[in-house]
Enzyme design. Sequence first.
Site, PDB file in Angstrom:
ATOM      1  CG  ASN A  48      -0.203  -0.013   2.529  1.00  0.00           C
ATOM      2  OD1 ASN A  48       0.431  -1.018   2.846  1.00  0.00           O
ATOM      3  ND2 ASN A  48      -0.262   1.063   3.292  1.00  0.00           N
ATOM      4  N   GLY A  50       5.254   3.039  -0.136  1.00  0.00           N
ATOM      5  CA  GLY A  50       6.697   2.858  -0.192  1.00  0.00           C
ATOM      6  C   GLY A  50       7.175   1.920  -1.274  1.00  0.00           C
ATOM      7  NE  ARG A  71      -0.996  -3.523  10.170  1.00  0.00           N
ATOM      8  CZ  ARG A  71       0.230  -3.070  10.423  1.00  0.00           C
ATOM      9  NH1 ARG A  71       1.198  -3.900  10.703  1.00  0.00           N
ATOM     10  NH2 ARG A  71       0.476  -1.769  10.387  1.00  0.00           N
ATOM     11  CB  SER A 175      18.186  -4.851   5.369  1.00  0.00           C
ATOM     12  OG  SER A 175      19.086  -3.827   5.743  1.00  0.00           O
ATOM     13  CE1 TYR A 235      13.579  -3.523   8.695  1.00  0.00           C
ATOM     14  CE2 TYR A 235      15.931  -3.273   8.235  1.00  0.00           C
ATOM     15  CZ  TYR A 235      14.625  -3.356   7.793  1.00  0.00           C
ATOM     16  OH  TYR A 235      14.365  -3.287   6.447  1.00  0.00           O
ATOM     17  CE  LYS A 273      15.741  11.341  -0.747  1.00  0.00           C
ATOM     18  NZ  LYS A 273      16.542  10.586  -1.734  1.00  0.00           N
ATOM     19  CB  THR A 274       9.976   4.296   2.616  1.00  0.00           C
ATOM     20  OG1 THR A 274      10.819   3.594   3.558  1.00  0.00           O
ATOM     21  CG2 THR A 274      10.401   3.955   1.198  1.00  0.00           C
TER      22      THR A 274
END
Length: 316
Positions: A48, A50, A71, A175, A235, A273-274
């Site tokens: 939805n 990014g 979600r 990542s 993370y 950039k999100t």
Amino acid sequence: MGKKEKNEKAKERREKRLQEIQLLRSIPYSHHQRWWSKETIAVVTGGNRGIGFEICRQLATHGLTVVLTSRDASAGAESIKVLQEDGFDVVYHQLDIVDDSSINQFVEWLQESYGGLDILVNNAGVNFNLGSDNSVENAYKVIKTNYYGIKNLTQVLIPLMKPSAVGARIVNTSSRLGRLNGRRNRISNVELRDQLSDLEVLSEELIDRTLSAFLQQVEDGSWTSGGWPQIYTDYSVSKLAVNAYTRLMARKLSERPEGQKIYINCYCPGWVKTALTGFAGNNTVEEGADTGVWLALLHDQTVMGSFFAERREINF
């Protein structure tokens, strides 16, 4: 060469590579390369906003049927409206990857509506640290979403992946922060690193034990001296687990016969950039989505269980 000069050189190399990719993206896929069609079904989680939204947009641009999931149903509906107004063939279904009931409803709908899927992009994820923050207050939620959510969804969707000559595709958004052997931010326990690096030893039980040990230390407050990654700790640990699971599943899926192959890889979109980074990244969402889309659409798919960034394989 000083640290500043090294950083400048690295920045120059990255910018040059991004320029090369921009050029590659401007070249249309040839008829020979386009193994997909409108009947090819691509499911994208966390679509939805990014990177997920941009992955949906890019896949739809190439003519696939894209199933955007999120979600939050209202946020997903708004995202779909934007893409459909631009003429893209995108549909929406609610999916919370940490809710078994939501997963079951989605699987049933996907089976009834399309008979399965060809591409799965596991993009949904959470991060609660912004800037230089490194709290593990939400470690349980991060691990549950970023690792167990991906694993549980993947396992229930594999039986629905359609057989084909070119193979189905699973792309996990990961990542560099979760690299085992990176120069920075790696776990300091050499024995554990060696175990997680060794495909003969690697197992779901080992990954689960590693995460349980981390979460136990979070609970008792000893995680700071436990040898875990020093920045974006929860993370990073969650993405370390995703990377390990990608390699493990590649080994299992490689045993499938021709015509039923499923190619699984993971990639790092970079510092984008999100909302996940507090919009503090240095890559655009277009750049962040590119390698994931490229992996999903590779024609001569031979790589499996590998880690990519900027369309190049990197070390775990």
